[in-house]
Design an enzyme around this catalytic site. Sequence first.
Site, mmCIF file in Angstrom:
data_model
loop_
_atom_site.group_PDB
_atom_site.id
_atom_site.type_symbol
_atom_site.label_atom_id
_atom_site.label_comp_id
_atom_site.label_asym_id
_atom_site.label_seq_id
_atom_site.Cartn_x
_atom_site.Cartn_y
_atom_site.Cartn_z
ATOM 1 N N ARG A 42 32.668 -44.668 64.074
ATOM 2 C CA ARG A 42 33.414 -44.897 65.182
ATOM 3 C C ARG A 42 32.522 -45.091 66.499
ATOM 4 O O ARG A 42 31.656 -44.120 66.767
ATOM 5 C CB ARG A 42 34.345 -43.680 65.428
ATOM 6 C CG ARG A 42 35.191 -43.825 66.848
ATOM 7 C CD ARG A 42 36.324 -42.866 67.075
ATOM 8 N NE ARG A 42 36.005 -41.380 67.466
ATOM 9 C CZ ARG A 42 36.760 -40.349 66.981
ATOM 10 N NH1 ARG A 42 37.884 -40.726 67.041
ATOM 11 N NH2 ARG A 42 36.506 -39.295 67.247
ATOM 12 N N SER A 111 46.432 -43.635 64.025
ATOM 13 C CA SER A 111 46.470 -42.391 64.715
ATOM 14 C C SER A 111 47.869 -42.165 65.171
ATOM 15 O O SER A 111 48.304 -42.889 65.601
ATOM 16 C CB SER A 111 45.594 -42.186 65.744
ATOM 17 O OG SER A 111 44.225 -42.527 65.509
ATOM 18 N N LYS A 140 38.221 -36.207 72.495
ATOM 19 C CA LYS A 140 39.524 -37.148 73.205
ATOM 20 C C LYS A 140 39.867 -36.145 74.245
ATOM 21 O O LYS A 140 41.025 -35.575 74.104
ATOM 22 C CB LYS A 140 40.570 -37.394 72.080
ATOM 23 C CG LYS A 140 40.059 -38.367 71.015
ATOM 24 C CD LYS A 140 40.011 -39.902 71.675
ATOM 25 C CE LYS A 140 39.826 -40.742 70.381
ATOM 26 N NZ LYS A 140 41.030 -41.101 69.495
#
Length: 208
Positions: A42, A111, A140
Amino acid sequence: MRALHECRLYGIIDLGYVPRLGDCSRIAEQMVTGGVDLIQLRGKGRSINELVNLASDIHEITARSDTPLIVNDHAEIAARVPVEGVHVGQDDDSIVVARQKAGRDLIVGKSTHNLAQAHAAQGEGADYIGFGPIFATPTKPDYTPIGLGDVRQVHLDVSIPIFCIGGVTIDNLQQVIDAGAKCVVMVSALLKAHSIVDYARCATDMLA
């Protein structure tokens, strides 16, 4: 290649926690050695070419151990590197579009942040879902934790593999397992561990 239903520990190489991109291959090696079953690359804000090069380097390592490599967000990377899958968020490409961009059949995960999204992802054709964030997570910070309350229910409602994500650490992993989780994702806890290998081994032992 290891089947999704056999995977318990999902590790994410988030470039936000990797000071030097040259460290990615070493981190992947350590994850594999520690028993991580599934690895995602990521890199928010990174160029496609940069991610293609990193994915190619990491895939050389993961392929040797039959560990699936997933790339985040950018399905077009999968058209250039033989990674095993792509992961998309709620605001990213649909499952169908991700496969079209990849130009081949591959794993696509999604997700989800509540039961309705989990149901929808399964209906859309996702191969697995991430479910969370379970706890607050620096990865996040804008996401409100959903807690452990729906973990057991989502496992009753959804038949595809479910990876609980968000602030999962060795210290709270038993709580997540007791809530009904079978598979988890670790990001910052794993990447910041003194020994990625030892941390992963401890987690895999708990999940066994």
